[in-house]
Design an enzyme around this catalytic site. Structure first.
Site, PDB file in Angstrom:
ATOM      1  N   LEU A   1     -15.210   5.283  -4.228  1.00  0.00           N
ATOM      2  CA  LEU A   1     -13.664   4.730  -4.127  1.00  0.00           C
ATOM      3  C   LEU A   1     -13.295   3.744  -5.009  1.00  0.00           C
ATOM      4  CD1 LEU A   1     -10.951   5.615  -2.353  1.00  0.00           C
ATOM      5  CD2 LEU A   1     -11.723   3.158  -1.182  1.00  0.00           C
TER       6      LEU A   1
ATOM      7  N   ARG B   1      -0.794   9.045  -0.355  1.00  0.00           N
ATOM      8  CA  ARG B   1      -1.957   9.735  -0.765  1.00  0.00           C
ATOM      9  C   ARG B   1      -1.984  11.059  -1.153  1.00  0.00           C
ATOM     10  NH1 ARG B   1      -6.648   6.289   2.386  1.00  0.00           N
ATOM     11  NH2 ARG B   1      -6.040   4.428   1.078  1.00  0.00           N
TER      12      ARG B   1
ATOM     13  N   GLU C   1      -6.735   1.940  -3.284  1.00  0.00           N
ATOM     14  CA  GLU C   1      -5.406   2.199  -3.566  1.00  0.00           C
ATOM     15  C   GLU C   1      -5.039   0.776  -3.906  1.00  0.00           C
ATOM     16  OE1 GLU C   1      -3.750   4.702  -0.851  1.00  0.00           O
ATOM     17  OE2 GLU C   1      -1.844   3.462  -0.384  1.00  0.00           O
TER      18      GLU C   1
ATOM     19  N   HIS D   1     -12.024  11.840   1.465  1.00  0.00           N
ATOM     20  CA  HIS D   1     -12.039  10.686   1.930  1.00  0.00           C
ATOM     21  C   HIS D   1     -12.075  10.293   3.126  1.00  0.00           C
ATOM     22  CE1 HIS D   1     -11.524   6.131   1.479  1.00  0.00           C
ATOM     23  NE2 HIS D   1     -10.276   6.162   1.980  1.00  0.00           N
TER      24      HIS D   1
ATOM     25  N   GLN E   1      -8.204  14.195   4.429  1.00  0.00           N
ATOM     26  CA  GLN E   1      -7.594  13.270   3.260  1.00  0.00           C
ATOM     27  C   GLN E   1      -8.140  13.426   1.821  1.00  0.00           C
ATOM     28  OE1 GLN E   1      -6.913   8.714   3.664  1.00  0.00           O
ATOM     29  NE2 GLN E   1      -4.812   9.939   3.596  1.00  0.00           N
TER      30      GLN E   1
ATOM     31  N   PHE F   1       0.832  -1.245  -0.145  1.00  0.00           N
ATOM     32  CA  PHE F   1       0.029   0.157  -0.026  1.00  0.00           C
ATOM     33  C   PHE F   1       1.006   1.359   0.025  1.00  0.00           C
ATOM     34  CE2 PHE F   1      -4.579   0.474   1.081  1.00  0.00           C
ATOM     35  CZ  PHE F   1      -5.059  -0.626   0.374  1.00  0.00           C
TER      36      PHE F   1
ATOM     37  N   HIS G   1      -8.640  11.329  -1.322  1.00  0.00           N
ATOM     38  CA  HIS G   1      -8.082  10.303  -2.155  1.00  0.00           C
ATOM     39  C   HIS G   1      -7.954  10.475  -3.755  1.00  0.00           C
ATOM     40  CE1 HIS G   1      -7.721   5.856  -3.208  1.00  0.00           C
ATOM     41  NE2 HIS G   1      -7.569   5.622  -1.868  1.00  0.00           N
TER      42      HIS G   1
ATOM     43  N   ARG H   1      -3.235  10.077   6.778  1.00  0.00           N
ATOM     44  CA  ARG H   1      -3.237   8.770   7.209  1.00  0.00           C
ATOM     45  C   ARG H   1      -2.712   7.688   6.116  1.00  0.00           C
ATOM     46  NH1 ARG H   1      -7.100   4.524   6.146  1.00  0.00           N
ATOM     47  NH2 ARG H   1      -8.469   5.959   4.843  1.00  0.00           N
TER      48      ARG H   1
HETATM   49  C1  LIG Z   1     -15.131   3.939   0.556  1.00  0.00           C
HETATM   50  C2  LIG Z   1     -14.158   3.827   1.710  1.00  0.00           C
HETATM   51  C3  LIG Z   1     -13.363   2.892   1.598  1.00  0.00           C
HETATM   52  C4  LIG Z   1     -12.185   2.844   2.848  1.00  0.00           C
HETATM   53  N1  LIG Z   1     -11.310   1.618   2.813  1.00  0.00           N
HETATM   54  C5  LIG Z   1     -10.529   1.634   3.833  1.00  0.00           C
HETATM   55  C6  LIG Z   1      -9.461   0.316   3.831  1.00  0.00           C
HETATM   56  O1  LIG Z   1      -9.275  -0.097   2.756  1.00  0.00           O
HETATM   57  N2  LIG Z   1      -8.420   0.741   4.838  1.00  0.00           N
HETATM   58  C7  LIG Z   1      -8.644   1.411   5.798  1.00  0.00           C
HETATM   59  O2  LIG Z   1      -7.801   1.166   6.831  1.00  0.00           O
HETATM   60  N3  LIG Z   1      -9.603   2.133   5.797  1.00  0.00           N
HETATM   61  C8  LIG Z   1     -10.378   2.659   4.833  1.00  0.00           C
HETATM   62  N4  LIG Z   1     -11.370   3.524   5.195  1.00  0.00           N
HETATM   63  C9  LIG Z   1     -11.548   4.184   5.901  1.00  0.00           C
HETATM   64  C10 LIG Z   1     -12.434   3.207   7.225  1.00  0.00           C
HETATM   65  O3  LIG Z   1     -13.234   2.394   6.460  1.00  0.00           O
HETATM   66  C11 LIG Z   1     -13.112   4.185   8.220  1.00  0.00           C
HETATM   67  O4  LIG Z   1     -12.509   5.247   8.661  1.00  0.00           O
HETATM   68  C12 LIG Z   1     -13.723   3.284   9.394  1.00  0.00           C
HETATM   69  O5  LIG Z   1     -14.340   2.367   9.070  1.00  0.00           O
HETATM   70  C13 LIG Z   1     -14.363   4.225  10.312  1.00  0.00           C
HETATM   71  O6  LIG Z   1     -15.034   3.148  11.256  1.00  0.00           O
HETATM   72  P1  LIG Z   1     -15.889   3.635  12.567  1.00  0.00           P
HETATM   73  O7  LIG Z   1     -16.298   2.824  13.051  1.00  0.00           O
HETATM   74  O8  LIG Z   1     -15.140   4.806  13.156  1.00  0.00           O
HETATM   75  O9  LIG Z   1     -17.094   4.536  11.739  1.00  0.00           O
HETATM   76  P2  LIG Z   1     -18.386   4.095  10.536  1.00  0.00           P
HETATM   77  O10 LIG Z   1     -18.061   2.939  10.258  1.00  0.00           O
HETATM   78  O11 LIG Z   1     -18.458   5.124   9.842  1.00  0.00           O
HETATM   79  O12 LIG Z   1     -19.736   4.004  11.688  1.00  0.00           O
HETATM   80  C14 LIG Z   1     -20.099   5.328  12.322  1.00  0.00           C
HETATM   81  C15 LIG Z   1     -21.375   4.831  13.076  1.00  0.00           C
HETATM   82  O13 LIG Z   1     -21.798   5.605  13.835  1.00  0.00           O
HETATM   83  C16 LIG Z   1     -23.277   5.820  13.727  1.00  0.00           C
HETATM   84  N5  LIG Z   1     -23.668   7.242  13.865  1.00  0.00           N
HETATM   85  C17 LIG Z   1     -23.091   8.528  13.174  1.00  0.00           C
HETATM   86  N6  LIG Z   1     -23.574   9.661  13.918  1.00  0.00           N
HETATM   87  C18 LIG Z   1     -24.418   9.078  14.864  1.00  0.00           C
HETATM   88  C19 LIG Z   1     -25.665   9.690  15.741  1.00  0.00           C
HETATM   89  N7  LIG Z   1     -25.584  11.246  15.518  1.00  0.00           N
HETATM   90  N8  LIG Z   1     -26.418   9.186  16.065  1.00  0.00           N
HETATM   91  C20 LIG Z   1     -26.373   7.888  16.218  1.00  0.00           C
HETATM   92  N9  LIG Z   1     -25.273   7.141  15.365  1.00  0.00           N
HETATM   93  C21 LIG Z   1     -24.740   7.681  14.654  1.00  0.00           C
HETATM   94  C22 LIG Z   1     -23.519   5.348  12.246  1.00  0.00           C
HETATM   95  O14 LIG Z   1     -24.884   5.084  12.212  1.00  0.00           O
HETATM   96  C23 LIG Z   1     -22.456   4.423  12.370  1.00  0.00           C
HETATM   97  O15 LIG Z   1     -22.974   2.987  12.653  1.00  0.00           O
HETATM   98  C24 LIG Z   1     -12.379   3.517   3.924  1.00  0.00           C
HETATM   99  C25 LIG Z   1     -13.316   4.454   3.805  1.00  0.00           C
HETATM  100  C26 LIG Z   1     -14.121   4.857   2.672  1.00  0.00           C
HETATM  101  C27 LIG Z   1     -15.196   5.724   3.053  1.00  0.00           C
END
Ligand SMILES: Cc1cc2nc3c(=O)[nH]c(=O)nc-3n(C[C@H](O)[C@H](O)[C@H](O)COP(=O)(O)OP(=O)(O)OC[C@H]3O[C@@H](n4cnc5c(N)ncnc54)[C@H](O)[C@@H]3O)c2cc1C
Length: 558
Positions: free
Chosen positions: A238, A272, A241, A337, A226, A113, A228, A372
């Site tokens: 997306l 990135r 990468e 991103h 960030q 990566f 992408h 990141r």
């Molecule tokens: C398309 C894409 C591809 C990616 N690919 C990679 C990768 O390959 N490798 C990597 O390391 N990272 C990757 N990332 C980044 C990574 O996926 C995310 O940073 C990470 O999964 C975030 O996880 P999280 O649990 O913090 O939040 P999320 O998975 O975004 O979950 C947030 C949660 O909070 C809840 N929520 C939000 N606001 C409220 C509210 N006010 N009230 C109640 N509930 C709420 C939502 O319902 C959800 O359940 C990618 C991101 C994207 C967008």
């Protein structure tokens, strides 16, 4: 009133992992989420999750790559925890059932990566997040943890500098309910949809970060956004990468592999921020294709590799751009991103308000600094999710539940606020949101200048004023999306203001924050974290030191 010892807000990877840890410690824990947990944005992650599993790899080199990638803004003590605990967390996910892709001898396969000195990214095809999220959700089901799905949390309740619970709206009937918790863990993800072009799910509006901000918790390093390099032209979905990790090339309209002019050694696998700026420069200087895109070519990888390693990318390209990557290059452009900044929290997810924790993308534990590395965010969610779940479980032992009065009063005030929002004529949330997204896209993007940032700051102030007159015309109580959107827009405006002000004041270029009027990194004045505190008049900025343990800041070269 609903009562639990610990409530986790957010059903993505960070939230589920935190809840599982608390449950393992025998605590009464629940999860609340505005969508069903498996609809969380974590499920969209494609490329993979980093861990130094290779025999010739080490957590130390992972840490060095991460710190260098962060342009030396990451706190090195928390980076050490991230990289040291990575192998254990990834193997744990495997043991719980994640279908990682394999090498021929049966080990977990790892792909190179950007910015990594070693193929360190474990993956499940190009659907890694989907696999990980389902694995954790299965564990949550098995443990019987109570999940409140489709509830929007609207306000944290802080009493005497302690978080004692929150208010949430059940979207099925639009009724507000109070939740009492000795500890609350925010795991609400990023705010990508503040921008017009973003890879994020439409639910990623940052309202969770806004909850902490308005409750008095500082936001950290929010100017580091960030972009992408490769998002699909048109929809900005997306294109992982991993496509470059597997050997993809980037071409401009003259069919030049232009990365030679920006990162002659790492080429397409430079970090990135560097690749995103390279593509943006090609676009700005007229070497891109009409419509503002370059080509990502993976045709030479062949049918079999593409179908085995990048099947999701192939399908997305066919479905959303009418392009089959087996036969022709994919049209790509940079898009928002990831959020490096977030709610200021420490190695155990603790924020400055006791009883409130923040983990995952909504938090800034400062392992990503100014930029990141791909694969480090999924890792961040499981490493620090676990740690926060454990720390909150220890914390609640000495805590008494508060009386109901504070929550009853809060709910009455919030109901008044919502009543005032309903009306027949006034500003429409969607118009303000669209203007905000355009302001951020055009002025607070890949390249920034004082003029553009000044302009954006003024425009956001005006939009905030207009937002005071928003009226919700839909009267339904069942899934009133107009109301939900209007409620979340307030946080979007606050966060946009914090990002813009932080970027305006930081007169240097570091990681993803690039000022064309201050093109160099300036460690003497700016090797420090930005903290933004909420005030009625707008954000108040303060700064704090970066923790440096083993790696002295050096110039980044690829
Ligand atoms: C398309 C894409 C591809 C990616 N690919 C990679 C990768 O390959 N490798 C990597 O390391 N990272 C990757 N990332 C980044 C990574 O996926 C995310 O940073 C990470 O999964 C975030 O996880 P999280 O649990 O913090 O939040 P999320 O998975 O975004 O979950 C947030 C949660 O909070 C809840 N929520 C939000 N606001 C409220 C509210 N006010 N009230 C109640 N509930 C709420 C939502 O319902 C959800 O359940 C990618 C991101 C994207 C967008």
């Amino acid at each position: 009133m609903i009562d639990h010892d610990i409530i986790v807000i957010g059903g993505g990877l960070a939230g589920l992992r935190a809840a599982l840890e608390a449950d393992k410690k025998g605590v009464d824990v629940a999860i609340i989420s505005k969508v069903h947990p498996i609809r969380s944005h974590s499920g969209a992650a494609q490329g993979g999750i980093n861990a130094s599993l290779g025999l010739d790899d080490s957590w130390g080199s992972h840490a060095l790559d991460t710190v260098k990638g962060s342009d030396y803004l990451a706190d090195q003590d928390t980076v050490e925890i991230l990289c040291r605990e990575a192998p254990e967390r990834v193997i744990e996910m495997e043991n719980w059932g994640t279908n990682f892709s394999r090498t021929e001898d049966g080990n977990i396969a790892q792909r190179p990566f950007g910015g990594a000195g070693f193929p360190r990214t474990c993956y499940a095809g190009d659907r890694t997040g989907h696999n990980l999220l389902h694995t954790l959700y299965e564990q949550v089901l098995r443990s019987g943890i109570k999940v409140y799905s489709e509830w929007l949390v609207t306000k944290l309740i802080v009493d005497k500098e302690k978080c004692v619970g929150f208010l949430a709206m059940n979207t099925i009937d639009s009724k507000l309910e109070s939740f009492r918790a000795k500890a609350t863990i925010l795991a609400t993800g990023g705010y990508g949809r503040i921008y017009q072009r973003s890879t994020n799910a439409i639910i990623n509006r940052g309202s969770g970060i806004g909850l902490a901000y308005t409750a008095g918790v500082p936001l950290q390093d929010m100017e580091f956004v960030q972009f992408h390099p490769t998002t699909l032209l048109g929809t900005n979905i997306l294109i992982t990468e991993g496509a470059r990790g597997e050997g993809g090339y980037l071409y401009n309209k003259n069919h030049e592999r232009f990365m030679i002019n920006y990162a002659a050694n790492a080429m397409e696998l430079a970090q990135r921020d560097i690749v995103a700026r390279a593509i943006q420069t090609e676009i700005d200087e007229g070497r891109a294709f009409p419509g503002g895109y370059v080509q990502l070519d993976i045709t030479h990888l062949g049918n079999d590799t593409i179908n085995e390693r990048l099947p999701g990318i192939r399908q997305i390209s066919i479905d959303f751009a009418g392009v089959d990557p087996v036969k022709e290059p994919i049209p790509v452009q940079p898009g928002q991103h990831y959020s490096m900044g977030g709610v200021s929290s420490n190695k155990d997810g603790e924020t400055p308000v006791s009883g409130l924790y923040a983990v995952g993308e909504c938090a800034c534990i400062s392992v990503h600094g100014a930029n990141r590395l791909g694969g480090n965010s999924l890792l961040d969610t499981v490493v620090f999710g676990k740690r926060a779940g454990a720390a909150a479980s220890d914390y609640i032992v000495s805590q008494e539940a508060i009386s109901d009065d504070i929550l009853s009063k809060a709910i009455a005030d919030e109901n008044e606020m919502i009543k005032a929002l309903m009306g027949e004529s006034g500003e429409n949330f969607a118009e303000i949101r669209e203007e905000l997204q355009a302001v951020m896209q055009n002025n607070v993007g890949v390249f920034r200048t004082r003029e553009k940032l000044d302009l954006a700051f003024e425009r956001i102030k005006e939009l905030k004023k207009r937002a005071d007159n928003i009226k919700v015309m839909s009267k339904t109580n069942v899934f009133n999306f107009e109301l939900l959107n209007a409620l979340e827009l307030k946080a979007m405006l606050e966060l946009a203001q914090v990002i813009t002000l932080g970027a305006l004041v930081r007169e240097e270029s570091r990681g993803a924050h690039f000022r064309t009027d201050f093109t160099e990194r300036n460690d003497e004045e700016w090797l420090k974290h930005t903290l933004a505190y909420y005030t009625e008049e707008g954000p108040r900025l303060a700064y704090k030191d970066v923790t440096i343990t083993q790696f002295q800041p050096k110039r980044r070269e690829y």
